[in-house]
Design an enzyme around this catalytic site. Structure first.
Site, short mmCIF file in Angstrom:
data_model
loop_
_atom_site.label_atom_id
_atom_site.label_comp_id
_atom_site.label_asym_id
_atom_site.label_seq_id
_atom_site.Cartn_x
_atom_site.Cartn_y
_atom_site.Cartn_z
N GLU A 128 -11.92 28.69 1.13
CA GLU A 128 -10.92 28.87 0.08
C GLU A 128 -11.57 28.96 -1.30
OE1 GLU A 128 -8.59 29.99 1.61
OE2 GLU A 128 -6.88 28.68 1.29
N THR A 181 -5.03 35.43 -5.33
CA THR A 181 -4.77 34.03 -5.69
C THR A 181 -5.42 33.70 -7.03
OG1 THR A 181 -4.57 33.40 -3.39
CG2 THR A 181 -5.08 31.63 -4.91
N1 HSE Z 1 -1.77 26.29 -3.86
C1 HSE Z 1 -2.39 27.59 -3.89
C2 HSE Z 1 -1.83 28.35 -5.08
C3 HSE Z 1 -2.06 28.29 -2.62
O1 HSE Z 1 -0.61 28.33 -5.25
O2 HSE Z 1 -2.59 28.94 -5.84
C4 HSE Z 1 -2.62 29.68 -2.50
O3 HSE Z 1 -2.13 30.25 -1.29
#
Ligand code: HSE
Length: 307
Positions: A128, A181
């Site tokens: 990630e 993201t």
């Molecule tokens: N919590 C993360 C965000 C999840 O909202 O950026 C990304 O899938």
């Protein structure tokens, strides 16, 4: 050569009030991966089908996550990874998490499970970090533990599996636009007012309580995001119309799936979840954009062996 084929599930992170801490695992959407242990040490990505992703181990989220596991494991192990992508990158339903979590889960399985699913979360988070610049665990945790998960703390890492009420169904619409993201995180302001914080942690506590007591009404009241959604929803075409349509058809709540552009709605029972899917389809049909809609049970198992 020891080898397995696995299903690596899609996940919905945040669930409105739980930015970076809540997530849940889906049942019908996910990638497939074939992971093998080889006599020659080192991690190799040997095949990627369905997406244009890097084959170099150190640039690939699955490769990086497995290397993190093997560095801790400390023995010379060879791993080959084949990835069959079904979840699109930048869709907001945990594409990078499925690859990272799936790969470490499979290697752990082939090594006769030296690590618990909770311990695997740390390794998968390295994937990630490569994908978004931030090692968030709210997609990899539900992919590895199944069901709903809470990251109570990042430092030290403390991940808790929550209860899954049996009648909960997820409807997800994925508009075919890519929202990275990292971009979606860059629109978030870092200061939160005390008033917003009080609302958000009230809802977070309410949602966790609602999941454990299987109180669908409380789950619905708690699916509210007063902090992140107002900033991010402008990136998603027709977000507010979709949300209104889902609630009008009986959804318990509706919000941005992870960092978007996918939108999720939670419903009690399959009939409502299907009605919500139909209502959302009507809204999106008018936009002329391509989209996919999925209705899924909550997958309480997480990653699983399929062959
Ligand atoms: N919590 C993360 C965000 C999840 O909202 O950026 C990304 O899938």
């Amino acid at each position: 050569m020891k080898s397995i084929k696995i299903f690596a599930p899609a996940t919905v992170a945040n669930l409105s009030c739980g930015f970076d801490v809540l997530g849940c695992c889906l049942d019908t959407i996910g990638d497939e991966m074939v992971i093998s242990l080889t006599p020659e040490s080192g991690v190799k990505i040997t095949k990627i089908d369905g997406a244009n992703l890097p084959m170099e181990t150190h640039k690939n989220v699955a490769g990086v996550a497995v290397e993190a596991l093997l560095n801790t494991y400390g023995k010379n192990i060879g791993v080959e990874i084949e990835i069959y992508k079904k979840i699109k990158a930048g869709s907001g339903i945990g594409s990078s998490a499925a690859s990272s979590a799936g790969a470490v889960w499979a290697v752990n399985y082939l090594l006769d499970t030296p690590y618990t699913p909770e311990e695997l979360v740390k390794f998968a988070m390295e994937g990630e970090k490569l994908a978004s610049g931030n090692a968030h665990a709210d997609n990899v945790a539900p992919a590895l533990l199944g069901g709903f998960t809470l990251v109570r703390s990042y430092s030290p890492l403390d991940v808790i599996k929550l209860n899954t009420p049996k009648d909960l169904l997820m409807t997800v619409i994925h508009p075919q636009i890519e929202v990275k993201t990292s971009d979606s995180r860059s629109v978030i302001k870092h200061n939160v007012s005390l008033k917003q914080a009080i609302q958000q942690w009230g809802n977070l506590g309410g949602l966790v309580a609602g999941l454990f007591t299987e109180d669908y009404n409380l789950i619905g009241r708690s699916l509210e995001d007063v902090i992140i959604e107002p900033m991010r929803s402008i990136l998603i075409p027709e977000f507010n119309t979709v949300k209104q349509a889902a609630i009008a058809k009986g959804a318990l709540g509706c919000g941005i799936s992870g960092s978007g552009p996918s939108i999720f709605a939670l419903s009690k029972g399959i009939d409502t979840a299907n009605n919500v899917a139909e209502a959302i389809r009507e809204v999106y049909h008018k936009t002329g954009l391509d989209f996919d809609i999925h209705v899924s049970k909550i997958n309480s198992q997480g990653v699983k062996v399929i062959e």
